[in-house]
Write a protein that holds these residues in place. Structure first.
Motif, PDB file in Angstrom:
ATOM      1  N   PRO A  96       0.835  -1.199   0.000  1.00 50.81           N
ATOM      2  CA  PRO A  96       0.000   0.000   0.000  1.00 50.81           C
ATOM      3  C   PRO A  96       0.872   1.252   0.000  1.00 50.81           C
ATOM      4  O   PRO A  96       2.002   1.229   0.466  1.00 50.81           O
ATOM      5  CB  PRO A  96      -0.817  -0.125   1.289  1.00 50.81           C
ATOM      6  CG  PRO A  96      -0.149  -1.165   2.103  1.00 50.81           C
ATOM      7  CD  PRO A  96       0.663  -2.000   1.196  1.00 50.81           C
ATOM      8  N   VAL A  97       0.317   2.342  -0.520  1.00 49.53           N
ATOM      9  CA  VAL A  97       1.055   3.596  -0.644  1.00 49.53           C
ATOM     10  C   VAL A  97       0.466   4.625   0.316  1.00 49.53           C
ATOM     11  O   VAL A  97      -0.737   4.894   0.291  1.00 49.53           O
ATOM     12  CB  VAL A  97       1.000   4.124  -2.098  1.00 49.53           C
ATOM     13  CG1 VAL A  97       1.680   5.479  -2.210  1.00 49.53           C
ATOM     14  CG2 VAL A  97       1.635   3.108  -3.041  1.00 49.53           C
ATOM     15  N   ILE A  98       1.329   5.195   1.145  1.00 51.34           N
ATOM     16  CA  ILE A  98       0.905   6.194   2.118  1.00 51.34           C
ATOM     17  C   ILE A  98       0.678   7.516   1.409  1.00 51.34           C
ATOM     18  O   ILE A  98       1.552   8.006   0.693  1.00 51.34           O
ATOM     19  CB  ILE A  98       1.961   6.366   3.224  1.00 51.34           C
ATOM     20  CG1 ILE A  98       2.152   5.043   3.961  1.00 51.34           C
ATOM     21  CG2 ILE A  98       1.575   7.473   4.178  1.00 51.34           C
ATOM     22  CD1 ILE A  98       3.328   5.043   4.925  1.00 51.34           C
ATOM     23  N   THR A  99      -0.504   8.097   1.616  1.00 52.40           N
ATOM     24  CA  THR A  99      -0.796   9.409   1.039  1.00 52.40           C
ATOM     25  C   THR A  99      -0.796  10.514   2.086  1.00 52.40           C
ATOM     26  O   THR A  99      -0.612  11.674   1.763  1.00 52.40           O
ATOM     27  CB  THR A  99      -2.159   9.398   0.316  1.00 52.40           C
ATOM     28  OG1 THR A  99      -3.178   9.041   1.257  1.00 52.40           O
ATOM     29  CG2 THR A  99      -2.154   8.411  -0.839  1.00 52.40           C
ATOM     30  N   ALA A 100      -0.993  10.138   3.365  1.00 48.40           N
ATOM     31  CA  ALA A 100      -0.966  11.116   4.457  1.00 48.40           C
ATOM     32  C   ALA A 100      -0.675  10.394   5.758  1.00 48.40           C
ATOM     33  O   ALA A 100      -1.007   9.223   5.913  1.00 48.40           O
ATOM     34  CB  ALA A 100      -2.300  11.861   4.553  1.00 48.40           C
ATOM     35  N   MET A 101      -0.058  11.130   6.700  1.00 51.90           N
ATOM     36  CA  MET A 101       0.230  10.554   7.998  1.00 51.90           C
ATOM     37  C   MET A 101       0.168  11.674   9.041  1.00 51.90           C
ATOM     38  O   MET A 101       0.674  12.771   8.807  1.00 51.90           O
ATOM     39  CB  MET A 101       1.618   9.901   7.995  1.00 51.90           C
ATOM     40  CG  MET A 101       1.976   9.200   9.283  1.00 51.90           C
ATOM     41  SD  MET A 101       3.399   8.091   9.140  1.00 51.90           S
ATOM     42  CE  MET A 101       4.707   9.183   8.625  1.00 51.90           C
ATOM     43  N   GLU A 102      -0.463  11.373  10.163  1.00 49.84           N
ATOM     44  CA  GLU A 102      -0.539  12.356  11.238  1.00 49.84           C
ATOM     45  C   GLU A 102      -0.372  11.638  12.563  1.00 49.84           C
ATOM     46  O   GLU A 102      -0.591  10.427  12.666  1.00 49.84           O
ATOM     47  CB  GLU A 102      -1.865  13.121  11.192  1.00 49.84           C
ATOM     48  CG  GLU A 102      -3.078  12.252  11.317  1.00 49.84           C
ATOM     49  CD  GLU A 102      -4.379  13.021  11.136  1.00 49.84           C
ATOM     50  OE1 GLU A 102      -5.284  12.820  11.970  1.00 49.84           O
ATOM     51  OE2 GLU A 102      -4.475  13.800  10.175  1.00 49.84           O
ATOM     52  N   ALA A 103       0.001  12.393  13.578  1.00 45.88           N
ATOM     53  CA  ALA A 103       0.167  11.838  14.904  1.00 45.88           C
ATOM     54  C   ALA A 103      -1.182  11.381  15.442  1.00 45.88           C
ATOM     55  O   ALA A 103      -2.197  12.071  15.277  1.00 45.88           O
ATOM     56  CB  ALA A 103       0.778  12.873  15.848  1.00 45.88           C
ATOM     57  N   ALA A 104      -1.183  10.198  16.066  1.00 46.37           N
ATOM     58  CA  ALA A 104      -2.420   9.681  16.670  1.00 46.37           C
ATOM     59  C   ALA A 104      -2.690  10.439  17.953  1.00 46.37           C
ATOM     60  O   ALA A 104      -1.778  10.880  18.643  1.00 46.37           O
ATOM     61  CB  ALA A 104      -2.286   8.191  16.939  1.00 46.37           C
ATOM     62  N   GLN A 105      -3.965  10.587  18.274  1.00 44.94           N
ATOM     63  CA  GLN A 105      -4.327  11.317  19.498  1.00 44.94           C
ATOM     64  C   GLN A 105      -4.843  10.399  20.548  1.00 44.94           C
ATOM     65  O   GLN A 105      -5.409   9.425  20.371  1.00 44.94           O
ATOM     66  CB  GLN A 105      -5.362  12.366  19.162  1.00 44.94           C
ATOM     67  CG  GLN A 105      -4.796  13.370  18.187  1.00 44.94           C
ATOM     68  CD  GLN A 105      -5.772  14.496  17.926  1.00 44.94           C
ATOM     69  OE1 GLN A 105      -6.621  14.804  18.746  1.00 44.94           O
ATOM     70  NE2 GLN A 105      -5.628  15.122  16.789  1.00 44.94           N
TER      71      GLN A 105
END
Length: 105
Positions: A96-105
């Motif tokens: 799979p290709v990552i398109t976005a990543m953010e810190a988990a809350q």
């Protein structure tokens, strides 16, 4: 007259072939660009220049590639993240290709 007709038939056949190839190429690239996006949460286990390994909340390891112009700046191994991706999990041939990543809350 017969010879002129055959030239027109050949020309029409060649144009229709070119048109068909153009349509098939456009629909293939459109299908790739319109893949459904999914999200997954987990912890970054390994962060490399071309890919990352994520340990999901279920304890599964997922290898994922980075999309074009994707930056991992600000992230490091051990970070809990939410990843948006396209493709299929557990696909070793085409990860799979990552398109976005953010810190988990």
């Amino acid at each position: 007259m017969k010879r002129k007709t055959s030239h027109w038939v050949l020309l029409a056949l060649a144009l229709s072939t070119v048109l068909l190839l153009a349509v098939c190429g456009a629909s293939g690239s459109a299908a790739e660009g319109s893949q459904q996006k999914e999200t997954i949460t987990g912890t970054i286990n390994r962060l490399d220049t071309d890919y990352l390994v994520l340990i999901t909340d279920d304890g599964e390891y997922q290898v994922m590639d980075f999309g074009e112009n994707f930056s991992v700046e600000g992230f490091s191994e051990g970070d809990d993240v939410v990843i948006t991706y396209t493709g299929t999990l557990e696909n070793e041939e085409k990860p799979p290709v990552i398109t976005a990543m953010e810190a988990a809350q």
